[in-house]
Design an enzyme around this catalytic site. Sequence first.
Site, PDB file in Angstrom:
ATOM      1  N   LYS A  20       0.844  -1.213   0.000  1.00 43.16           N
ATOM      2  CA  LYS A  20       0.000   0.000   0.000  1.00 43.16           C
ATOM      3  C   LYS A  20       0.865   1.243   0.000  1.00 43.16           C
ATOM      4  O   LYS A  20       2.023   1.239   0.436  1.00 43.16           O
ATOM      5  CB  LYS A  20      -0.953   0.024   1.189  1.00 43.16           C
ATOM      6  N   PRO A 113       9.077  -4.297  -0.261  1.00 44.00           N
ATOM      7  CA  PRO A 113      10.206  -3.901   0.596  1.00 44.00           C
ATOM      8  C   PRO A 113       9.894  -4.128   2.080  1.00 44.00           C
ATOM      9  O   PRO A 113       8.765  -3.910   2.526  1.00 44.00           O
ATOM     10  CB  PRO A 113      10.355  -2.400   0.291  1.00 44.00           C
ATOM     11  N   VAL A 114      10.908  -4.585   2.805  1.00 44.02           N
ATOM     12  CA  VAL A 114      10.724  -4.939   4.218  1.00 44.02           C
ATOM     13  C   VAL A 114      10.988  -3.701   5.082  1.00 44.02           C
ATOM     14  O   VAL A 114      11.936  -2.948   4.823  1.00 44.02           O
ATOM     15  CB  VAL A 114      11.694  -6.079   4.592  1.00 44.02           C
ATOM     16  N   GLY A 116       9.477  -0.996   5.042  1.00 42.17           N
ATOM     17  CA  GLY A 116       9.578   0.068   4.039  1.00 42.17           C
ATOM     18  C   GLY A 116       8.422   1.049   4.050  1.00 42.17           C
ATOM     19  O   GLY A 116       8.388   1.973   3.239  1.00 42.17           O
ATOM     20  N   MET A 118       5.317   0.152   3.359  1.00 44.50           N
ATOM     21  CA  MET A 118       4.362  -0.288   2.339  1.00 44.50           C
ATOM     22  C   MET A 118       3.506  -1.466   2.812  1.00 44.50           C
ATOM     23  O   MET A 118       2.860  -2.146   2.009  1.00 44.50           O
ATOM     24  CB  MET A 118       5.087  -0.674   1.050  1.00 44.50           C
ATOM     25  N   ALA A 119       3.512  -1.723   4.110  1.00 48.74           N
ATOM     26  CA  ALA A 119       2.671  -2.772   4.706  1.00 48.74           C
ATOM     27  C   ALA A 119       3.017  -4.170   4.194  1.00 48.74           C
ATOM     28  O   ALA A 119       2.133  -5.010   4.029  1.00 48.74           O
ATOM     29  CB  ALA A 119       1.176  -2.470   4.494  1.00 48.74           C
ATOM     30  N   GLY A 120       4.302  -4.425   3.983  1.00 52.46           N
ATOM     31  CA  GLY A 120       4.729  -5.754   3.520  1.00 52.46           C
ATOM     32  C   GLY A 120       4.447  -6.830   4.559  1.00 52.46           C
ATOM     33  O   GLY A 120       3.916  -7.898   4.239  1.00 52.46           O
ATOM     34  N   ALA A 123       0.783  -7.454   4.673  1.00 51.34           N
ATOM     35  CA  ALA A 123       0.352  -8.272   3.533  1.00 51.34           C
ATOM     36  C   ALA A 123       0.569  -9.754   3.853  1.00 51.34           C
ATOM     37  O   ALA A 123      -0.304 -10.598   3.578  1.00 51.34           O
ATOM     38  CB  ALA A 123       1.125  -7.884   2.271  1.00 51.34           C
ATOM     39  N   ASP A 155      -2.393  -2.086   9.954  1.00 49.09           N
ATOM     40  CA  ASP A 155      -2.565  -2.054   8.495  1.00 49.09           C
ATOM     41  C   ASP A 155      -3.058  -3.387   7.916  1.00 49.09           C
ATOM     42  O   ASP A 155      -3.305  -3.483   6.710  1.00 49.09           O
ATOM     43  CB  ASP A 155      -1.228  -1.717   7.804  1.00 49.09           C
TER      44      ASP A 155
HETATM   45  O1  C5P Z   1      -0.299  -1.725  14.624  1.00 45.25           O
HETATM   46  P1  C5P Z   1       1.130  -1.985  14.303  1.00 45.25           P
HETATM   47  O2  C5P Z   1       1.679  -3.172  15.047  1.00 45.25           O
HETATM   48  O3  C5P Z   1       1.429  -2.031  12.860  1.00 45.25           O
HETATM   49  O4  C5P Z   1       1.909  -0.725  14.861  1.00 45.25           O
HETATM   50  C1  C5P Z   1       3.299  -0.727  15.021  1.00 45.25           C
HETATM   51  C2  C5P Z   1       3.679   0.465  15.892  1.00 45.25           C
HETATM   52  O5  C5P Z   1       3.455   1.688  15.177  1.00 45.25           O
HETATM   53  C3  C5P Z   1       2.859   0.608  17.144  1.00 45.25           C
HETATM   54  O6  C5P Z   1       3.424  -0.151  18.190  1.00 45.25           O
HETATM   55  C4  C5P Z   1       2.973   2.086  17.429  1.00 45.25           C
HETATM   56  O7  C5P Z   1       4.234   2.386  17.983  1.00 45.25           O
HETATM   57  C5  C5P Z   1       2.947   2.683  16.045  1.00 45.25           C
HETATM   58  N1  C5P Z   1       1.602   3.086  15.591  1.00 45.25           N
HETATM   59  C6  C5P Z   1       1.020   4.204  16.172  1.00 45.25           C
HETATM   60  N2  C5P Z   1      -0.200   4.626  15.743  1.00 45.25           N
HETATM   61  C7  C5P Z   1      -0.858   3.963  14.749  1.00 45.25           C
HETATM   62  C8  C5P Z   1      -0.279   2.830  14.147  1.00 45.25           C
HETATM   63  C9  C5P Z   1       0.968   2.408  14.590  1.00 45.25           C
HETATM   64  O8  C5P Z   1       1.604   4.833  17.076  1.00 45.25           O
HETATM   65  N3  C5P Z   1      -2.038   4.418  14.336  1.00 45.25           N
END
Ligand code: C5P
Length: 314
Positions: A20, A113-114, A116, A118-120, A123, A155
Amino acid sequence: MTLSIQPDAQRSVTVRAPAKINLHLGVGRPRDDGFHPLDTVFQAVGLYDDVRATDGDGTVTVEPASYLPDSVLTDLASGDDNIVTHAARLLAATAPGADELPRVDLLVEKRIPVAGGMAGGSADGAATLVALDRLWNLGTSDERLLELAATLGSDVPFSLLGGTAHGAGRGDVLHTIPDPTTWWWVVVPSHEGLATPSVYRRFDEMFPDAPATPASSAGTLAALAAGDPDRLAAALHNDLEAPAIDLRPALGDLIAHGEAEGALRGIVSGSGPTVAFLCWSGDHARSLADTLQGDDLPVVLVANGPVAGAHLLP
Ligand code: C5P
């Protein structure tokens, strides 16, 4: 000719899930739970990871595309602490008769990309949920899969949904946006990823007075409705761009370089460090990619969107 059906034949399911780009990423000050409230517009673009689930003994293998750095293998394949294993355990735990589910091997063909932006990883999590739901014949509803996805990461629900969507909450409250235009992007990954939490932390340091309500995506939604690349270019917005550039100043130079070479606009994708350049057309994107590709930028990809979310491959 006689067709023989082998009841014990090894079964296999492959699911493909997209990367994404955030066309708008408005970020508010952190909530009580530490997450940041978002007003965002996701677009799924044609760069994919595939997850193949096969009856087996529980191994997880990663096969990275040749353009991804070798560190991907050590980053992703270490132990049980990866989103693919988490997704498998989560789905198994919610399934009736969890103890009787057959063990599976999971193969991740990585092209996104890891670390990156882009939500790899998301996915891979989404693809694993769908692949195992089919392999185990669970018939999980879309609503339940979206709930499980949200517990895996902010994501992951969008990786299931795909297309173009508005995201609220921490990015997990989604509404599909009609988006009939094909938008063309040149995608430039960095050799080394950026950890999402560190970019959000830098955002908090740089913007201690960020409003509780994130910047509205209305301008981006209007540009999408108009189907006008110039309008979309002007509307692209990412509140994580400044902190990502602060952590990785070369990204600012890369954006300026791509725009000087004719991109309508360059923007950091999500928390970065991947940079996405919006182009007029497929021809324009391929020609910009040719121009940018060189010693300093060995990996330059072309992708269009919107594309479908996690889906079964035949
Ligand atoms: O939800 P996810 O595990 O992808 O989020 C990774 C980190 O990104 C969270 O631990 C937080 O530090 C940060 N994050 C945030 N606010 C969001 C999404 C992610 O602070 N809306």
